[in-house]
Design an enzyme around this catalytic site. Structure first.
Site, mmCIF file in Angstrom:
data_model
loop_
_atom_site.group_PDB
_atom_site.id
_atom_site.type_symbol
_atom_site.label_atom_id
_atom_site.label_comp_id
_atom_site.label_asym_id
_atom_site.label_seq_id
_atom_site.Cartn_x
_atom_site.Cartn_y
_atom_site.Cartn_z
ATOM 1 N N HIS A 178 -0.369 -17.987 -59.634
ATOM 2 C CA HIS A 178 -0.028 -17.092 -60.378
ATOM 3 C C HIS A 178 -1.308 -16.543 -60.899
ATOM 4 O O HIS A 178 -2.168 -17.291 -61.585
ATOM 5 C CB HIS A 178 0.993 -17.419 -61.664
ATOM 6 C CG HIS A 178 2.373 -17.756 -61.071
ATOM 7 N ND1 HIS A 178 3.227 -18.609 -61.629
ATOM 8 C CD2 HIS A 178 2.980 -16.904 -60.250
ATOM 9 C CE1 HIS A 178 4.385 -18.283 -60.818
ATOM 10 N NE2 HIS A 178 4.454 -17.465 -60.080
ATOM 11 N N ARG A 180 -2.535 -14.749 -63.625
ATOM 12 C CA ARG A 180 -2.927 -14.623 -64.742
ATOM 13 C C ARG A 180 -3.032 -16.084 -65.562
ATOM 14 O O ARG A 180 -3.739 -16.042 -66.484
ATOM 15 C CB ARG A 180 -2.059 -14.039 -65.705
ATOM 16 C CG ARG A 180 -0.462 -14.566 -65.785
ATOM 17 C CD ARG A 180 0.452 -13.596 -66.144
ATOM 18 N NE ARG A 180 1.964 -14.381 -66.509
ATOM 19 C CZ ARG A 180 2.886 -13.605 -66.528
ATOM 20 N NH1 ARG A 180 2.615 -12.274 -67.071
ATOM 21 N NH2 ARG A 180 3.968 -14.104 -66.485
ATOM 22 N N ASN A 253 5.460 -17.590 -56.072
ATOM 23 C CA ASN A 253 5.833 -18.809 -56.215
ATOM 24 C C ASN A 253 7.462 -18.830 -56.203
ATOM 25 O O ASN A 253 8.329 -19.630 -56.981
ATOM 26 C CB ASN A 253 5.363 -19.275 -57.690
ATOM 27 C CG ASN A 253 5.596 -21.008 -57.707
ATOM 28 O OD1 ASN A 253 5.504 -21.440 -56.706
ATOM 29 N ND2 ASN A 253 6.039 -21.600 -58.780
ATOM 30 N N ARG A 254 8.074 -17.581 -55.731
ATOM 31 C CA ARG A 254 9.356 -17.329 -55.463
ATOM 32 C C ARG A 254 9.900 -17.281 -53.992
ATOM 33 O O ARG A 254 10.824 -16.661 -53.735
ATOM 34 C CB ARG A 254 9.997 -16.307 -56.587
ATOM 35 C CG ARG A 254 10.075 -16.599 -57.963
ATOM 36 C CD ARG A 254 10.757 -17.811 -58.394
ATOM 37 N NE ARG A 254 10.681 -17.799 -59.839
ATOM 38 C CZ ARG A 254 9.883 -18.759 -60.691
ATOM 39 N NH1 ARG A 254 9.083 -19.245 -59.626
ATOM 40 N NH2 ARG A 254 9.787 -18.900 -61.865
ATOM 41 N N SER A 305 0.020 -22.524 -65.828
ATOM 42 C CA SER A 305 -0.068 -22.529 -67.319
ATOM 43 C C SER A 305 1.040 -21.503 -67.741
ATOM 44 O O SER A 305 1.646 -20.687 -66.863
ATOM 45 C CB SER A 305 -1.379 -22.126 -67.717
ATOM 46 O OG SER A 305 -1.734 -20.582 -67.745
ATOM 47 N N GLU A 381 2.055 -27.795 -65.993
ATOM 48 C CA GLU A 381 1.901 -26.604 -66.550
ATOM 49 C C GLU A 381 0.943 -27.124 -67.771
ATOM 50 O O GLU A 381 1.198 -27.507 -68.604
ATOM 51 C CB GLU A 381 3.051 -26.241 -67.405
ATOM 52 C CG GLU A 381 4.374 -25.812 -66.403
ATOM 53 C CD GLU A 381 4.162 -24.257 -65.865
ATOM 54 O OE1 GLU A 381 3.213 -23.679 -66.370
ATOM 55 O OE2 GLU A 381 4.834 -23.867 -65.258
#
Ligand SMILES: *[C@@H]1O[C@H](CO)[C@@H](O)[C@H](O)[C@H]1NC(C)=O
Ligand SMILES: *[C@@H]1O[C@H](CO)[C@@H](O)[C@H](O)[C@H]1NC(C)=O
Ligand SMILES: *[C@@H]1O[C@H](CO)[C@@H](O)[C@H](O)[C@H]1NC(C)=O
Ligand SMILES: *[C@@H]1O[C@H](CO)[C@@H](O)[C@H](O)[C@H]1NC(C)=O
Ligand SMILES: *[C@@H]1O[C@H](CO)[C@@H](O)[C@H](O)[C@H]1NC(C)=O
Length: 436
Positions: A178, A180, A253-254, A305, A381
Site C-alpha cells: 500500500h 501511502r 492487497n485485494r 500501517s 499494522e
C-alpha cells in the site's frame, strides 16, 4: 439587503470551512453497511477503526453528502483532524529541511547513505538495494519478481549464508504493497540492513533464508512522493479507461486469489478496488509466482500501517484457522519483544484479521496461508494507533524500525531455536492442513 448579506456570508463561511480534507471518527464499528457503501462509492476513505469507532477521511466536495448520510442513519461523528493536508505539508517541509541540511553538510550522496530518519523514495531505495547487492558477496541475491504497470522492477532481495548446509527456515517479508504506508518500506529496508551489517543478525543467516520485498507497489509508492495530493494514494497506478480515466489503480492487497471479492470493491474509484480478476496486476502475479517457486515458506509477514496490531488469517471469514493457537503464540513473541524494546511505549493487539478488522479477502497473508500453506502468516499494522495514521512523523521512524526489528528477531529466534527468544520455542505443526 441584510438578509442577502447574511445568506452570502453564511455561504462564504460554508465554503471556507468546507475546504479542508478532514479525518472523522464515526461512532460505529468498522464493519458497518453505511460506511461500506460510502467507501464503495468512493465517497470516503476508511483509514482504520475498531469494534466501536471508524476513522474516515472526507474530502471537501462530498462533505455535505456524507454528513447527510450519517444524519439519516443517526450516526454521530467527531472531527479528529481538521486539516489532513496541513499534516502532509508539515511532513514535506520537514523532509525538505533535512535534505537541505544534508547537502549543507556536503555529505556525498552515496547509495549506502541510507538512513532511517527520513522517508525515502524509489530512487533512494533502488540505490540502496544496488549497494546491498554490490557489497553482500555470496550472501545477497537480487531477484526480479515483476515489471510493474509503469515498468518499474518489483525487487526481492534474497539473503542467506551460502556456507551453511540446508535446510533452513524460509522467511518472506513484504513491504510497501500500500503506497501511502511509508513506514512499511522503512521497516523492510531496516531488516535488510540488519541482515547484511549486524553480527547477531548475520548469525541467524546460518539457519534462515530471507526474501525481502522492500516495495511491492513501486508505482504507487513513487507516486506518493510527487505531490501533496498524491501523498495518500494507496493502490497501484493501473489505468481504467472505461471509468473515463477518472479512477486509477487496483488495491494490490485485494487482488490475490483466495476467496477473491469478499469485502472488496468492484468499483474502480474505491480505495479497495479488487481489480477485474484475481492476479490481474503484474505486481501480484509476479510476486505469487516467485513465492510459489520458492515453495515451502515457513514465515510470511506483510508490513502495513497503521494500528499496532499483529493479525493472522483469516481475513475473508471470522472462523479461526487450523493452527490459531500457534499463530497466537508466535504473535505474542513479537508483541512482547516490541513492548520490551520500546520500554512499554508500544503495545500491539493480537487477533484474526477478519474478527478484528472486518471481512476482506484477496490479501497476501490469506493467500500465503491458505493457498501456499505457509504455517505462520501475518499482517503487521505498524504504529501508530491513529493520531497521525499514515503520516507518522519522521522523528518516529528510527524508534519504530528498531522496536519492530526486535519483535521480528524474537519470532525468528523462537521459530529456529537460535538467538534471542530461543528458549521460548514455538513448535511448528507436524502436519499443516487448510480449513476453508
Ligand atoms: C476504538 O477507537 C476509539 C477512537 O479511535 C477509541 O477511543 C476506543 O478506545 C477504541 N476502542 C477499542 C476497544 O480499542
Ligand atoms: C536543520 O538544521 C538546523 C540548524 O542546524 C536545525 O535547527 C534543524 O533542526 C535541522 N532540521 C532538521 C529537520 O533536522
Ligand atoms: C547484482 O550484482 C550482480 C553482479 O554481482 C549483477 O549482475 C546484477 O545486475 C546486480 N543486480 C542489481 C539489481 O543490482
Ligand atoms: C545488532 O542487533 C542487535 C540485536 O538486535 C542489537 O542489540 C545491536 O544494537 C545491533 N548492533 C548494531 C551495531 O546495530
Ligand atoms: C474498469 O472499470 C469497469 C467498471 O467501471 C470494470 O468493469 C472493468 O473491469 C475495469 N477494468 C479494469 C482493467 O480494472
Amino acid at each position: 439587503m441584510w438578509a442577502v448579506t447574511a445568506v452570502l456570508s453564511l455561504y462564504i463561511i460554508g465554503v471556507l470551512t468546507n475546504q479542508n480534507t478532514q479525518l472523522w471518527v464515526v461512532e460505529v464499528p468498522k464493519e458497518n453497511a453505511v460506511i461500506n457503501s460510502l467507501q464503495d462509492a468512493g465517497h470516503v476513505d476508511v483509514w482504520g477503526g475498531n469494534s466501536t469507532h471508524t476513522q474516515v477521511v472526507v474530502e471537501p466536495e462530498v462533505r455535505e453528502l456524507v454528513e447527510e448520510m450519517l444524519r439519516l442513519w443517526e450516526m454521530t461523528h467527531t472531527v479528529e483532524v481538521e486539516d489532513v493536508m496541513a499534516l502532509v505539508k508539515q511532513e514535506r517541509r520537514h523532509m525538505q529541511e533535512l535534505k537541505d541540511n544534508t547537502s549543507r553538510r556536503r555529505r556525498a550522496v552515496q547509495p549506502q547513505a541510507m538512513d532511517w530518519n527520513t522517508y525515502h523514495n524509489m530512487n533512494d531505495i533502488e540505490g540502496y538495494i544496488g549497494w546491498v547487492n554490490h557489497t553482500g558477496g555470496g550472501f545477497v541475491e537480487v531477484l526480479d519478481a515483476a515489471a510493474s504497470v509503469e515498468g518499474r522492477r518489483v525487487l526481492v532481495v534474497k539473503v542467506t549464508d551460502p556456507n551453511s548446509p540446508q535446510p533452513k527456515k524460509k522467511i518472506w517479508i513484504e513491504g510497501g504493497i500500500h503506497a501511502r504506508e511509508w513506514i512499511s518500506p522503512a521497516v523492510a529496508t531496516y531488516i535488510l540492513h540488519l541482515l547484511v551489517t549486524n553480527e547477531s543478525w548475520r548469525e541467524l543467516l546460518k539457519v534462515t533464508e530471507w526474501y525481502i520485498v522492500p516495495v511491492a507497489n513501486p508505482d504507487g509508492y513513487q507516486y506518493t512522493f510527487t505531490s501533496e495530493r498524491a501523498r495518500l494514494w494507496r493502490k497501484n497506478r493501473r489505468d481504467n479507461l472505461s471509468s473515463d480515466g477518472r479512477c486509477k489503480g487496483v488495491d494490490l492487497n485485494r487482488n490475490w486469489n483466495l476467496k477473491w471479492g469478499v469485502g472488496a470493491s468492484s468499483n474502480p474509484c474505491s480505495e479497495t478496488y479488487k481489480g477485474p480478476m484475481p492476479f490481474s496486476e503484474p505486481e501480484t502475479r509476479g510476486l505469487q509466482a516467485m513465492m510459489k517457486s520458492i515453495g515451502d515458506i515457513d514465515l510470511f509477514i506483510t508490513l502495513h500501517s497503521f494500528g499496532q496490531t499483529i493479525l493472522y488469517p483469516w481475513g475473508w471469514t471470522r472462523n479461526a484457522p487450523a493452527n490459531a493457537k500457534q499463530l497466537k503464540r508466535l504473535a505474542k513473541k513479537f508483541a512482547d519483544a516490541v513492548r520490551d524494546a520500546s520500554r512499554g511505549e508500544t503495545e500491539y493487539e493480537i487477533g484474526g484479521s477478519g474478527p478484528l478488522y472486518g471481512l476482506a479477502s484477496g490479501a497476501t497473508d490469506d493467500w500465503a496461508y491458505g493457498e501456499l500453506g505457509v504455517p505462520f502468516s501475518y499482517t503487521i499494522e505498524l504504529p501508530d494507533q491513529g493520531r497521525y495514521g499514515f503520516l507518522l512523523p519522521e522523528t518516529r521512524i528510527s524508534s519504530t524500525v528498531t522496536e519492530t526489528a526486535a519483535g521480528i528477531q524474537c519470532m525468528i529466534g523462537a521459530l529456529t531455536n537460535t538467538g534471542l527468544c530461543a528458549q521460548r520455542r514455538v513448535r511448528q505443526p507436524d502436519t499443516f492442513w487448510f480449513r476453508g
